[in-house]
Scaffold this active site. Structure first.
Site, PDB file in Angstrom:
ATOM      1  N   GLY A  57       0.791  -1.230   0.000  1.00  0.00           N
ATOM      2  CA  GLY A  57       0.000   0.000   0.000  1.00  0.00           C
ATOM      3  C   GLY A  57       0.822   1.277   0.000  1.00  0.00           C
ATOM      4  N   SER A  58       2.054   1.234  -0.467  1.00  0.00           N
ATOM      5  CA  SER A  58       2.859   2.477  -0.505  1.00  0.00           C
ATOM      6  C   SER A  58       2.250   3.485  -1.465  1.00  0.00           C
ATOM      7  CB  SER A  58       4.315   2.171  -0.874  1.00  0.00           C
ATOM      8  OG  SER A  58       4.410   1.691  -2.199  1.00  0.00           O
ATOM      9  N   ASN A  59       1.681   3.004  -2.565  1.00  0.00           N
ATOM     10  CA  ASN A  59       0.985   3.936  -3.465  1.00  0.00           C
ATOM     11  C   ASN A  59      -0.273   4.490  -2.798  1.00  0.00           C
ATOM     12  OD1 ASN A  59       1.985   4.246  -6.440  1.00  0.00           O
ATOM     13  ND2 ASN A  59       2.473   2.160  -5.834  1.00  0.00           N
TER      14      ASN A  59
ATOM     15  N   LYS B  19     -14.688 -13.889  -2.519  1.00  0.00           N
ATOM     16  CA  LYS B  19     -16.074 -14.383  -2.678  1.00  0.00           C
ATOM     17  C   LYS B  19     -17.069 -13.241  -2.469  1.00  0.00           C
ATOM     18  CE  LYS B  19     -19.113 -17.890  -0.429  1.00  0.00           C
ATOM     19  NZ  LYS B  19     -19.830 -18.365  -1.584  1.00  0.00           N
TER      20      LYS B  19
ATOM     21  N   HIS C 114      -0.143   0.235 -13.609  1.00  0.00           N
ATOM     22  CA  HIS C 114       0.596  -1.003 -13.870  1.00  0.00           C
ATOM     23  C   HIS C 114       2.086  -0.649 -13.943  1.00  0.00           C
ATOM     24  CE1 HIS C 114       1.211  -5.103 -15.140  1.00  0.00           C
ATOM     25  NE2 HIS C 114       2.019  -4.646 -16.084  1.00  0.00           N
TER      26      HIS C 114
END
Ligand code: GRF
Length: 191
Positions: free
Chosen positions: A12-14, A59, A104
């Protein structure tokens, strides 16, 4: 206030970088951080940043509307994928058409698609002897990494670079450009 939800599966650094960028923003804020991984470090980052977070299972995301309902209940206008490894289901794609962005860590269409994420991307770039890599920010549609490309920028890859060296260069581009591109795209849709 335009509200953003960030989906992340790992560190989660971004996500943290995006939260910090919009902390003082006048009209956009990060309202929610969601993950499919209860052990994801992004949850610790959310806690420290005082951003509400939610863990859901694959799910739950793929069956029924619970995740979509959560986004709507929180008045989320934009969904940002920042290291999220699951495919976004059709109900969320349909509800957020041209309102889901992904980053990406390569120059799509090369080194993209199912299974190409994280260090695997940089290892493939190095193994192929590429002289450059970079980032791609794109809209998300029903196919992995195939949405309309909004932004790309490159970095040099030296013959002596390891996959980690490439990862560092790519991360630096992500932190510099992803929040700015999100800001610009949201502003452009408001006009
Ligand atoms: C980043 O390299 C991003 O481009 C890719 O996944 C990685 C996430 O890293 N989609 P982090 O979880 O934001 O640190």
């Amino acid at each position: 206030m335009t509200k953003i939800a960030i989906f992340a599966s790992g560190s989660g650094s971004n996500a943290e970088n995006i939260v910090r960028y919009f902390k003082a923003h006048s009209s956009v804020s990060v309202a929610l951080i969601l993950t499919n991984n209860a052990d994801a470090y992004v949850l610790e980052r959310a806690r420290k940043l005082h951003i509400p977070s939610v863990v859901f299972s694959k799910k739950e995301m793929n069956e029924g509307d619970s995740v979509l309902k959560l986004l709507k209940e929180n008045n989320i206008a934009w969904v940002i994928l920042a290291g999220f490894l699951l495919k976004i289901p059709d109900n969320i794609i349909a509800a957020y058409s041209d309102r889901i962005l992904n980053i990406h860590p390569a120059l799509l269409p090369k080194y993209g698609g199912k299974g190409m994420y994280g260090s695997r991307v940089h290892e493939a770039v190095v193994a192929s002897g590429e002289e450059e890599s970079g980032i791609t920010i794109h809209y998300v549609n029903a196919h992995y990494d195939k949405g309309q490309i909004l932004f790309q920028t490159a970095c040099r890859v030296l013959p002596t670079d390891s996959a980690d060296d490439v990862a560092s260069k790519v991360h630096a581009l992500e932190y510099e450009y992803f929040p700015k591109v999100i800001d610009e795209v949201i502003a452009s849709k408001k006009r």
